[in-house]
Design a protein around this motif. Structure first.
Motif, PDB file in Angstrom:
ATOM      1  N   LEU A  91       0.722  -1.264   0.128  1.00  0.00           N
ATOM      2  CA  LEU A  91       0.082  -0.218  -0.085  1.00  0.00           C
ATOM      3  C   LEU A  91       0.812   1.215   0.163  1.00  0.00           C
ATOM      4  O   LEU A  91       0.717   2.054  -0.729  1.00  0.00           O
ATOM      5  N   ASP A  92       1.948   1.305   0.828  1.00  0.00           N
ATOM      6  CA  ASP A  92       2.790   2.292   0.646  1.00  0.00           C
ATOM      7  C   ASP A  92       3.554   2.784  -0.403  1.00  0.00           C
ATOM      8  O   ASP A  92       3.474   3.803  -1.009  1.00  0.00           O
ATOM      9  N   ARG A  93       3.891   1.512  -1.209  1.00  0.00           N
ATOM     10  CA  ARG A  93       4.521   1.694  -2.605  1.00  0.00           C
ATOM     11  C   ARG A  93       3.419   2.187  -3.282  1.00  0.00           C
ATOM     12  O   ARG A  93       3.802   3.251  -4.333  1.00  0.00           O
ATOM     13  N   LEU A  94       2.290   1.785  -3.294  1.00  0.00           N
ATOM     14  CA  LEU A  94       1.190   2.231  -4.389  1.00  0.00           C
ATOM     15  C   LEU A  94       0.996   3.928  -3.942  1.00  0.00           C
ATOM     16  O   LEU A  94       0.697   4.594  -4.772  1.00  0.00           O
ATOM     17  N   GLY A  95       0.834   4.170  -2.635  1.00  0.00           N
ATOM     18  CA  GLY A  95       0.746   5.416  -2.278  1.00  0.00           C
ATOM     19  C   GLY A  95       1.672   6.321  -2.837  1.00  0.00           C
ATOM     20  O   GLY A  95       1.397   7.384  -3.539  1.00  0.00           O
ATOM     21  N   GLU A  96       3.100   5.924  -2.796  1.00  0.00           N
ATOM     22  CA  GLU A  96       4.112   6.951  -3.388  1.00  0.00           C
ATOM     23  C   GLU A  96       4.104   6.949  -4.639  1.00  0.00           C
ATOM     24  O   GLU A  96       4.261   8.059  -5.397  1.00  0.00           O
ATOM     25  N   TYR A  97       3.421   5.914  -5.435  1.00  0.00           N
ATOM     26  CA  TYR A  97       3.425   6.044  -6.909  1.00  0.00           C
ATOM     27  C   TYR A  97       2.476   6.977  -7.433  1.00  0.00           C
ATOM     28  O   TYR A  97       2.609   7.714  -8.242  1.00  0.00           O
ATOM     29  N   LEU A  98       1.351   6.976  -6.741  1.00  0.00           N
ATOM     30  CA  LEU A  98       0.087   7.627  -7.097  1.00  0.00           C
ATOM     31  C   LEU A  98       0.735   9.100  -6.593  1.00  0.00           C
ATOM     32  O   LEU A  98       0.058  10.052  -7.509  1.00  0.00           O
ATOM     33  N   ALA A  99       1.453   9.507  -5.778  1.00  0.00           N
ATOM     34  CA  ALA A  99       1.818  10.801  -5.510  1.00  0.00           C
ATOM     35  C   ALA A  99       2.909  11.339  -6.383  1.00  0.00           C
ATOM     36  O   ALA A  99       2.726  12.536  -6.950  1.00  0.00           O
ATOM     37  N   GLU A 100       3.537  10.168  -7.109  1.00  0.00           N
ATOM     38  CA  GLU A 100       4.667  10.889  -7.838  1.00  0.00           C
ATOM     39  C   GLU A 100       3.643  10.987  -9.197  1.00  0.00           C
ATOM     40  O   GLU A 100       4.300  11.499 -10.251  1.00  0.00           O
ATOM     41  N   ASN A 101       2.746  10.340  -9.484  1.00  0.00           N
ATOM     42  CA  ASN A 101       2.007  10.296 -10.623  1.00  0.00           C
ATOM     43  C   ASN A 101       0.767  10.757 -10.576  1.00  0.00           C
ATOM     44  O   ASN A 101      -0.232  10.045 -10.598  1.00  0.00           O
ATOM     45  N   PRO A 102       0.640  11.920 -10.446  1.00  0.00           N
ATOM     46  CA  PRO A 102      -0.764  12.363 -10.245  1.00  0.00           C
ATOM     47  C   PRO A 102      -1.936  12.490 -11.096  1.00  0.00           C
ATOM     48  O   PRO A 102      -2.912  12.549 -10.916  1.00  0.00           O
ATOM     49  N   ASP A 103      -1.518  12.054 -12.642  1.00  0.00           N
ATOM     50  CA  ASP A 103      -2.556  12.186 -13.550  1.00  0.00           C
ATOM     51  C   ASP A 103      -3.183  10.753 -13.615  1.00  0.00           C
ATOM     52  O   ASP A 103      -2.490  10.029 -13.576  1.00  0.00           O
TER      53      ASP A 103
END
Lengths: 113, 113
Positions: free
Chosen positions: B101-113
């Motif tokens: 979940l943490d990795r997914l959260g980081e991914y979403l934060a870095e790829n906001p579109d």
């Protein structure tokens, strides 16, 4: 979506019962590595698909797993909020006993006769 | 006497099954606070003494409890070495999912579109 869910109000014994079967242990282990469809969950298990669906129902009733059907595919995911109470319960019982042993050890060291 | 015993070679599902009953949960909880005789274990439970003895047998078979009979009194104690593998198993599965979940959260934060 990424928020921690609160622990569901499921009795401890029901969560332990959900984990008391080797196939369900394999299913929870698989889901800890990411969501999976029912057929993905069934793949490593040498049991019928209806049996997998029954096991899934036990896991859902315990709050350990949730599932969502989109089109023809049911996707399952682990609900770690349900793991937390059993993890805490075990850890607290183990530590209570170990603290008791420590105190007994100190007592014996201070009272060698 | 105070040494930590090594974990017995009991399958996880058998330990989970031993904990899947409310009476056995009460018994393990009681034993985490110190050894107890069979009648002490029975006291808070509204079940017959033979039923307590049967539950005790399930707990002993799982490695969670040991007992020793001296004279007419059987004294039971918790074996926390048997709790450790289930505690570790749950903790590792929970953490695997939370890291994901943490990795997914980081991914979403870095790829906001």
């Amino acid at each position: 979506m990424l928020n921690q869910a609160t622990a569901p109000d499921v009795p401890l014994d029901r969560v332990f019962r959900a984990l008391s079967d080797p196939s369900r242990i394999v299913m929870v282990d698989r889901l800890s590595r990411g969501p999976a469809s029912v057929s993905e969950l069934a793949r490593p298990l040498e049991i019928s698909l209806p049996a997998v669906v029954q096991h899934l129902q036990v896991l859902e009733d315990s709050g350990l797993v949730s599932s969502e059907k989109v089109g023809r595919v049911r996707t399952c995911r682990i609900e770690t909020a349900a793991l937390r109470p059993v993890e805490d319960w075990i850890s607290e019982r183990r530590q209570a006993w170990e603290r008791r042993l420590d105190r007994l050890g100190e007592y014996l060291a201070e009272n060698p006769d």
